[in-house]
Design an enzyme around this catalytic site. Sequence first.
Site, PDB file in Angstrom:
ATOM      1  CG  ASN A   1      -9.007  -1.949  12.263  1.00  7.78           C
ATOM      2  OD1 ASN A   1      -8.055  -2.525  11.759  1.00  7.78           O
ATOM      3  ND2 ASN A   1      -9.533  -0.849  11.744  1.00  7.78           N
TER       4      ASN A   1
ATOM      5  CG  ASP B   1      -0.268  -0.516   2.491  1.00  5.36           C
ATOM      6  OD1 ASP B   1       0.939  -0.272   2.658  1.00  5.36           O
ATOM      7  OD2 ASP B   1      -0.944  -1.163   3.309  1.00  5.36           O
TER       8      ASP B   1
END
Length: 237
Positions: A136, A67
Site C-alpha cells: 500500500n 520500527d
Amino acid sequence: MKWLEVNSYDEMSKVAADIFTKQLQVKPASILGLATGGSPVGMYKELVKRQQAGNISFSDVISFNLDEYVGLDQSSPASYWTFMHENLFNHVDIKEENIHLPNGKAEDLDAECAAYDARIKGAEGIDLQLLGIGVNGHIGFNEPGTSFDTMTNIVELTESTRTENAIYFDNSKDVPTHAITMGIQSIMKAKEIVLIAFGEKKLEAMEKLKSGIITEDFPASQLLNHPNVTIIYGGTK
C-alpha cells in the site's frame, strides 16, 4: 531519484549490498538506518559474507532500525530485534551497544518516540537508510494518510499490512495491531536512501512511485522530494 532495474532477487540484494559496502569503506563509522521484512534478507546475507571475508567491518557502525511492534518482548521470535540479530547482528562485528531499535514495550511510548529521534539526532543523523515498501506504499510503518511531517510515532497497522506480516507469526491473530515507527520526516532526514523492492506483488507500488504524484495517500511518494534516493527493483513485469 535513481532507478536501477534488476533481473532477480539475488541481483537486487547484491546491488544494494554494493552501496552499503561502499558506504562502510568510505566511512567505517557510518550511521546506518536498517529495515526488516523479506526484502533485505538477501542483502544482509551478502553483507555478512563480505564482513567475514574482511572486506568491510561493522565495528564502528551505529545502527537505527525503522520500527518495532508495540507489545512484543525483544525475545519474541517475531520481534524485529530478533529478526535483526538472526539475519545480521549475530554474524558481524557490530557492538551491541551500537544497536538501536524502538522499544515497543516502553511504559511511556510517546516519550520513547521522542527519545528515539533524539538518539538519531545525537548521532548526527543517518548516513544511509535502507527501506522496503509495502503493497500500500507504506515505508517504515507509515500507513497511507500519514502526515509527511511526522517524526517517530505510534501507528495503528492496516489490515493489509497485518496480513502481509502474518507469515512471521504462528497465528495471524497474533500480529500486533500497533507499531512504533520512524516517521516520514525522520526518514527524510537521512543523507542517502536506498529502497529495495522485488516481485509481482510490488508492481502496483512501483508504478505509483514512478508516476511522480506526491500524496500522503501513498507515503513512499514523499521520497521524490529527497535529493539522494536509489530505487533497486525488479520482477514486476
